[in-house]
Write a protein that holds these residues in place. Sequence first.
Motif, PDB file in Angstrom:
ATOM      1  N   LEU A 126       0.821  -1.217   0.000  1.00 23.39           N
ATOM      2  CA  LEU A 126       0.000   0.000   0.000  1.00 23.39           C
ATOM      3  C   LEU A 126       0.855   1.267   0.000  1.00 23.39           C
ATOM      4  N   GLN A 129       1.960   2.967  -3.294  1.00 21.91           N
ATOM      5  CA  GLN A 129       1.059   3.902  -3.982  1.00 21.91           C
ATOM      6  C   GLN A 129       1.583   5.331  -3.934  1.00 21.91           C
ATOM      7  N   PHE A 245     -11.510  12.656  -2.645  1.00 22.41           N
ATOM      8  CA  PHE A 245     -11.412  12.154  -4.006  1.00 22.41           C
ATOM      9  C   PHE A 245     -11.759  10.665  -4.074  1.00 22.41           C
ATOM     10  N   THR A 246     -11.181   9.908  -3.124  1.00 20.26           N
ATOM     11  CA  THR A 246     -11.385   8.465  -3.192  1.00 20.26           C
ATOM     12  C   THR A 246     -12.772   8.030  -2.722  1.00 20.26           C
ATOM     13  N   VAL A 251     -18.802   4.920 -10.136  1.00 18.49           N
ATOM     14  CA  VAL A 251     -19.364   4.866 -11.485  1.00 18.49           C
ATOM     15  C   VAL A 251     -19.480   3.446 -12.038  1.00 18.49           C
ATOM     16  N   PHE A 252     -19.011   2.458 -11.288  1.00 19.36           N
ATOM     17  CA  PHE A 252     -19.169   1.074 -11.775  1.00 19.36           C
ATOM     18  C   PHE A 252     -20.625   0.655 -11.704  1.00 19.36           C
TER      19      PHE A 252
ATOM     20  N   VAL B  23     -14.079  -0.598  -5.378  1.00 16.61           N
ATOM     21  CA  VAL B  23     -14.129   0.633  -6.168  1.00 16.61           C
ATOM     22  C   VAL B  23     -13.320   1.755  -5.529  1.00 16.61           C
ATOM     23  N   LYS B  24     -13.409   1.834  -4.193  1.00 19.21           N
ATOM     24  CA  LYS B  24     -12.664   2.910  -3.518  1.00 19.21           C
ATOM     25  C   LYS B  24     -11.164   2.755  -3.744  1.00 19.21           C
ATOM     26  N   ILE B  26      -9.765   1.295  -6.271  1.00 20.54           N
ATOM     27  CA  ILE B  26      -9.470   1.636  -7.668  1.00 20.54           C
ATOM     28  C   ILE B  26      -9.380   3.153  -7.828  1.00 20.54           C
ATOM     29  N   ARG B  27     -10.338   3.818  -7.230  1.00 20.51           N
ATOM     30  CA  ARG B  27     -10.348   5.284  -7.323  1.00 20.51           C
ATOM     31  C   ARG B  27      -9.064   5.854  -6.706  1.00 20.51           C
ATOM     32  N   LYS B  28      -8.711   5.284  -5.564  1.00 18.39           N
ATOM     33  CA  LYS B  28      -7.520   5.759  -4.852  1.00 18.39           C
ATOM     34  C   LYS B  28      -6.281   5.607  -5.730  1.00 18.39           C
ATOM     35  N   LYS B  31      -6.324   7.879  -8.710  1.00 19.70           N
ATOM     36  CA  LYS B  31      -6.056   9.247  -8.279  1.00 19.70           C
ATOM     37  C   LYS B  31      -4.557   9.473  -8.077  1.00 19.70           C
ATOM     38  N   ILE B  32      -3.952   8.541  -7.366  1.00 15.88           N
ATOM     39  CA  ILE B  32      -2.535   8.707  -7.042  1.00 15.88           C
ATOM     40  C   ILE B  32      -1.669   8.592  -8.287  1.00 15.88           C
ATOM     41  N   LEU B  42     -11.855  11.722 -13.342  1.00 17.65           N
ATOM     42  CA  LEU B  42     -11.621  10.340 -12.943  1.00 17.65           C
ATOM     43  C   LEU B  42     -12.827   9.474 -13.325  1.00 17.65           C
ATOM     44  N   ASN B  43     -14.028   9.980 -13.040  1.00 11.23           N
ATOM     45  CA  ASN B  43     -15.251   9.243 -13.394  1.00 11.23           C
ATOM     46  C   ASN B  43     -15.295   8.935 -14.887  1.00 11.23           C
ATOM     47  N   ILE B  46     -12.803   6.168 -15.649  1.00 14.08           N
ATOM     48  CA  ILE B  46     -13.266   4.851 -15.169  1.00 14.08           C
ATOM     49  C   ILE B  46     -14.404   4.344 -16.055  1.00 14.08           C
ATOM     50  N   GLN B  67      -5.524  -4.823   1.926  1.00  8.84           N
ATOM     51  CA  GLN B  67      -6.239  -3.607   2.346  1.00  8.84           C
ATOM     52  C   GLN B  67      -6.910  -3.848   3.702  1.00  8.84           C
TER      53      GLN B  67
END
Lengths: 252, 79
Positions: A126, A129, A245-246, A251-252, B23-24, B26-28, B31-32, B42-43, B46, B67
């Motif tokens: 992690l 990242q 942001f996260t 959108v899935f 999903v979170k 993936i978004r993270k 984003k990074i 981002l939306n 995706i 995680q």
Amino acid sequence: MITLDRVRLLVPENKVTEVNQETFYTVNEKISVKKEILKNIVGLREITYMNNSFLLDISGKITADKGILGLIHKNNIEQVFEKVENTGILRFNGLPVDDAQVLYLDVTKDVEVENPLETLTAIELLATQRKHKNKILQFQNSGLIIKPHAKSISDSLAIYLKYKEIIQNKSPKNLIYIEKIGIETIEKIKKTVRLERHLGTFKDIRKAFKTNSKKIRLKEILHSKKNPVKDKFCEITSSNEYDWFTVGKEVF
Amino acid sequence: MKIQKFLKKVGMRAILTNFDDDVKVIRKMLKIECEFSSPSTLNTVIATFKGELKEKISENKNFFRYQKIVQDLIKKIGE
């Protein structure tokens, strides 16, 4: 509760009433306690006289005992200063908890986990990242240390297996330490992961403890309600709950 | 743009083989890695690549477990 593995303190000269001058030596205009004396005192790393103050570098190991690894916290800080006095090097004018100024800190948290090695793997994964901000290095062959690329920042987080760190250290001082805590204590900490946030500048300490104090006193640190280890850990693993942001619309 | 080309561009290939269907997460990572300036960008990304992303994600199950380990650790550090 804030627990420290190591702290470097500046104690004003007027808080020290007696000094055993025979234990000190002078080199390059620096007056310090002789290394041969310190090597036999578990938990005391340095005492130096400078700028009308005494610099004390103390490790939590000074409070180690059977079954206790030794960390410094608000409930044992007086005992820590008493242990320094018991070395016979100096005597305080009352215990300087209120007056000592903090120069360096290792804020520490010990956590028991099911699988220590897998935990380190998970953290490393992690943490990658944020490789654009931090570098991940080995820490004393027993874990990881995550440091910022920016050289101006000294704020880092070490995550390591305490058990491994103790048994790999073959120094005479560590052998005295093992004797103090007892072999059975080492057996009990096989699943303990230690997290240590190293704070080396006033700026980093102020940021970690969210304080604006001009002089950062030991008392303020020990009574702080903040959790600098958790904050740093969340930051390096991108686990901050409030990351807008996260948690955005899925959108899935 | 093909997903591989996109991934190469943003340097995500290695990371995409290391996360699970969350999903979170993936978004993270997006984003990074991509440093998108807003959630809507981002939306859009995706949504455009969701089929390919889902396929990549299902290939690896380790990330979700890792995680969880880290989340459990955070709870303990907070105690």
